[in-house]
Motif scaffolding. Structure first.
Motif, short mmCIF file in Angstrom:
data_model
loop_
_atom_site.label_atom_id
_atom_site.label_comp_id
_atom_site.label_asym_id
_atom_site.label_seq_id
_atom_site.Cartn_x
_atom_site.Cartn_y
_atom_site.Cartn_z
N ALA A 268 44.74 77.91 55.89
CA ALA A 268 45.72 77.11 55.14
C ALA A 268 45.36 77.03 53.66
O ALA A 268 45.39 75.95 53.06
N THR A 269 45.03 78.16 53.09
CA THR A 269 44.66 78.26 51.69
C THR A 269 45.54 79.30 51.02
O THR A 269 45.83 80.34 51.62
N LEU A 270 45.95 79.05 49.79
CA LEU A 270 46.77 80.02 49.08
C LEU A 270 45.95 81.28 48.80
O LEU A 270 44.86 81.22 48.25
N GLN A 271 46.50 82.42 49.18
CA GLN A 271 45.85 83.71 48.95
C GLN A 271 46.59 84.49 47.88
O GLN A 271 47.81 84.66 47.97
N LEU A 272 45.85 84.96 46.89
CA LEU A 272 46.37 85.89 45.89
C LEU A 272 45.78 87.25 46.20
O LEU A 272 44.58 87.46 46.05
N SER A 273 46.61 88.17 46.65
CA SER A 273 46.14 89.49 47.08
C SER A 273 46.74 90.59 46.22
O SER A 273 47.90 90.49 45.78
N ASP A 274 45.96 91.63 45.98
CA ASP A 274 46.53 92.80 45.31
C ASP A 274 47.56 93.42 46.24
O ASP A 274 47.47 93.35 47.47
N SER A 275 48.56 94.04 45.64
CA SER A 275 49.68 94.59 46.42
C SER A 275 49.23 95.81 47.22
O SER A 275 48.53 96.68 46.71
N ARG A 276 49.65 95.85 48.47
CA ARG A 276 49.43 97.02 49.32
C ARG A 276 50.73 97.34 50.05
O ARG A 276 51.50 96.43 50.38
N ASP A 277 50.96 98.63 50.33
CA ASP A 277 52.24 99.07 50.87
C ASP A 277 52.62 98.34 52.16
O ASP A 277 53.78 98.01 52.38
N ASP A 278 51.65 98.12 53.03
CA ASP A 278 51.95 97.53 54.34
C ASP A 278 51.95 96.02 54.35
O ASP A 278 52.27 95.41 55.38
N LEU A 279 51.60 95.39 53.25
CA LEU A 279 51.40 93.94 53.27
C LEU A 279 52.65 93.19 53.68
O LEU A 279 52.59 92.19 54.41
N THR A 280 53.81 93.67 53.25
CA THR A 280 55.06 92.95 53.55
C THR A 280 55.43 93.03 55.04
O THR A 280 56.32 92.31 55.48
N LYS A 281 54.76 93.88 55.80
CA LYS A 281 55.00 93.91 57.24
C LYS A 281 54.39 92.67 57.92
O LYS A 281 54.78 92.33 59.04
N PHE A 282 53.46 92.03 57.21
CA PHE A 282 52.72 90.93 57.82
C PHE A 282 52.99 89.58 57.16
O PHE A 282 53.00 88.57 57.84
N TYR A 283 53.21 89.57 55.84
CA TYR A 283 53.48 88.33 55.13
C TYR A 283 54.56 88.58 54.07
O TYR A 283 54.63 89.67 53.49
N THR A 284 55.34 87.54 53.82
CA THR A 284 56.39 87.64 52.80
C THR A 284 55.86 87.12 51.47
O THR A 284 55.54 85.93 51.35
#
Length: 381
Positions: free
Chosen positions: A307-323
């Motif tokens: 339950a912590t805000l995550q700032l992640s570098d963009s990856r092609d598959d990331l949107t399959k798991f989180y919006t």
């Protein structure tokens, strides 16, 4: 003798200073109250989400012989998560190390499946002998695409190949593997979950991980700005930073953090930065053909489970798991990362909502229960 006490008349200067001090005190008290209220509110909502009954997956009357990575930490928490989850979904689980006589034990016990993690220390001839006796075999690869020079030497020996990197699927199919599937790791909620009580050590920003060169080069231009906040960094090689001496009091160098300490750090942070390693770093990789990395790392799910805000570098598959913008935030440059850090440190409500959305999505879709069920459904449809 009577003594008369004369009251000293306060000067305008003293009156102004007293008023300012009192106002500052009241503002501090109010800020502390609201901060405590917000923290308690978020923890309460997080606890409700994490306490909801989990989805019940089918229980299979079968025996799985699980071969651990044999590498110890940091792979041992993955072994623990997989073995513990298997025990909730199949009737019998036997856990062994790759150095043991796997084929002999499998022939004797006749399990329905021999599942190996990583497989780097698992002799191919042992797996071949298992398959010759009609026992199904599967490998779950841990580090794709960074060690494809080695994984390409072993994947053809298994009936089923599961990889956390979708870009490796075409490569393994070209080698002749028939059953290749994308199966990323997940959050083991026995390790990663919201804490009900706040940690005594509070952070605004956290980064936990090794200082690969791409991370050093990416963060160096903005490290001074990040360190102006209550920022902590944990991991090996961070003395590679050009101005390490300026920040070393905020860096726990060469400290390997287990799941419990890592989860506590995530829980105590307002923002956790996730920056994936590079697939082109020949100093640590064995990826001669430079298969690109497009899938999220295990840390993606583990941060979100706290339950912590995550700032992640963009990856092609990331949107399959989180919006993005709803359950996670992304960045594509150092400046964008810094801008989003500054924004979410001053927009508490938005930060908390994204963090809670991430928690809800993770507990619903991205636990080891989900992954093990998916794996077994593929092998035993």
């Amino acid at each position: 003798m009577s003594i008369q006490r004369r009251r000293r008349k306060a000067s305008p200067v003293h009156t102004v200073r007293g008023s300012v001090a009192f106002e500052a005190k009241m503002q501090g008290r109010e800020a502390g109250y609201h901060g405590g209220y917000e923290d308690g509110y978020v923890r309460g909502r997080a606890d409700v989400i994490a306490s909801r009954p989990a989805e019940v997956f089918p229980f299979r009357q079968m025996h799985v012989l699980y071969v651990t990575s044999g590498k110890g930490y940091p792979y041992s928490p993955l072994d623990e998560a997989i073995a513990a989850t298997l025990r909730t979904q199949v009737a019998e689980v036997t856990v062994i190390e790759p150095g043991q006589p796997i084929a002999e034990m499998a022939i004797q016990m006749k399990p329905d499946l021999v599942l190996g993690l990583d497989g780097m220390y698992l002799p191919n001839e042992q797996i071949d002998a298992v398959r010759e006796n009609g026992i199904r075999t599967a490998i779950w690869l841990t580090d794709d695409p960074y060690y494809t020079d080695m994984t390409t030497q072993s994947v053809t020996h298994y009936d089923y190949v599961f990889t956390l990197e979708s870009n490796c699927i075409p490569l393994y199919k070209e080698l002749g593997c028939v059953n290749v599937h994308h199966l990323p790791f997940a959050a083991y909620t026995g390790h990663y979950h919201p804490l009900k009580t706040p940690s005594p050590v509070r952070r605004e920003i956290s980064f936990i991980g090794s200082a690969y060169w791409n991370r050093v080069n990416f963060l160096s231009p903005i490290m001074g700005n990040l360190m102006q906040h209550n920022t902590m960094v944990n991991g090996i090689w961070w003395d590679r930073l050009p101005e390490y001496g300026l920040y070393q009091h905020k860096i726990e160098l060469n400290k390997w953090m287990g799941p419990e300490d890592t989860a506590a750090a995530y829980n105590s942070s307002k923002i956790v930065i996730n920056l994936h390693r590079s697939h082109e770093d020949d100093s640590v990789n064995n990826n001669a053909i430079k298969i690109p990395a497009g899938s999220p790392n295990p840390r993606t799910f583990e941060i979100s489970a706290c339950a912590t805000l995550q700032l992640s570098d963009s990856r092609d598959d990331l949107t399959k798991f989180y919006t993005p913008g709803v359950e996670i935030e992304t960045y594509s440059s150092p400046q964008e990362l810094l801008e989003k850090v500054e924004y979410y440190l001053t927009h508490e409500k938005e930060r908390c909502e994204i963090a809670l959305n991430a928690l809800q999505r993770t507990y619903r879709d991205h636990t080891y229960n989900n992954r093990i069920h998916e794996m077994l459904s593929i092998i035993f449809p």
